[in-house]
Design an enzyme around this catalytic site. Sequence first.
Site, short mmCIF file in Angstrom:
data_model
loop_
_atom_site.label_atom_id
_atom_site.label_comp_id
_atom_site.label_asym_id
_atom_site.label_seq_id
_atom_site.Cartn_x
_atom_site.Cartn_y
_atom_site.Cartn_z
N CYS A 107 52.87 0.81 11.06
CA CYS A 107 53.86 0.38 10.06
C CYS A 107 54.79 1.56 9.81
CB CYS A 107 53.11 0.00 8.78
SG CYS A 107 54.18 -0.42 7.40
N CYS A 141 60.86 -1.35 12.58
CA CYS A 141 59.82 -1.98 11.76
C CYS A 141 58.96 -2.77 12.73
CB CYS A 141 60.45 -2.90 10.72
SG CYS A 141 59.25 -3.98 9.89
N1 DGL Z 1 55.76 -3.56 9.43
C1 DGL Z 1 56.31 -2.67 8.52
C2 DGL Z 1 57.13 -1.57 9.12
O1 DGL Z 1 56.92 -1.24 10.26
C3 DGL Z 1 56.64 -2.98 7.11
C4 DGL Z 1 57.07 -4.30 6.71
C5 DGL Z 1 57.01 -4.48 5.21
O2 DGL Z 1 55.92 -4.65 4.72
O3 DGL Z 1 58.08 -4.40 4.58
O4 DGL Z 1 57.97 -1.00 8.49
#
Ligand code: DGL
Length: 262
Positions: A73, A184
């Site tokens: 993430c 993301c």
């Molecule tokens: N998957 C996440 C990232 O790579 C975050 C998404 C979220 O929860 O806003 O930033």
Amino acid sequence: MNKAAIGVYDSGFGGLSVWRELRRALPNESLIYLGDGKNCPYGGRSREQITQFATEAVERLVREGVKMVVVGCNTATTAAIDHLRSSWPDLPIVGLEPAVKPACLTTKSRRIAVLATEHSLQSDMFLHTAERYASDVEVVKVPGSGFVEIVEQDLEHTPEARATVRQVVEPLRGTGVDRVVLGCTHYPFLRDAIAEVLEGEGIEIIDSGEAVARRVEWLLERYDIKAPSSATPEFKFITFADEEYRLRLMRKAQHIEENIAK
Ligand code: DGL
């Protein structure tokens, strides 16, 4: 050699795009996936909140006996990676960063775009990477508003998803941007919709999944904790949300697995 699992953590479904690359590159490794789910999306939250969620997640994975954690993430990485590494100094912890470096090294127009959450786009880490590699490259920051919600609800292939993606990505057409970085881990699941909107613009879409899998492999070798090539991998799914969410995570991972096998 070490047969313990690698823990992969994300706010929700996004880290499964990292899971896919790990499965491709390291087929003998057991994986435990923790998709928070309860506190997703992280994108609009404060650094303190995200750090607290990430700390709870790593605590949980450590209790499961993982040999390494991949913070799949970007948002949790930008908010909490330093805190996590100082809290678990003996545990290898790999973070996710938008692939700004490869985009800067390959752009011909010297103009790139980074699609990410608000939190990631405002973070120090992002600014430092951009300064280091992009001093003569213009970086257009684009918050992927609504993207995480689409992926969380399994709506990637709907007309609504295409409309949301179009609204965010269409303004990049005709701007001279020739690289779009998916900053993301939820966004690779919308890659086809993004590519469709950008078609004919000569834009390359870049994400961090493969680079992270290479980094994980390098660390496993360096610490001598790679699973033996005879090992049969095992998988486990954990969430802070409910059982239904956990089953959905599992099904999505199974779907990914079937596509890798094809
Ligand atoms: N998957 C996440 C990232 O790579 C975050 C998404 C979220 O929860 O806003 O930033």
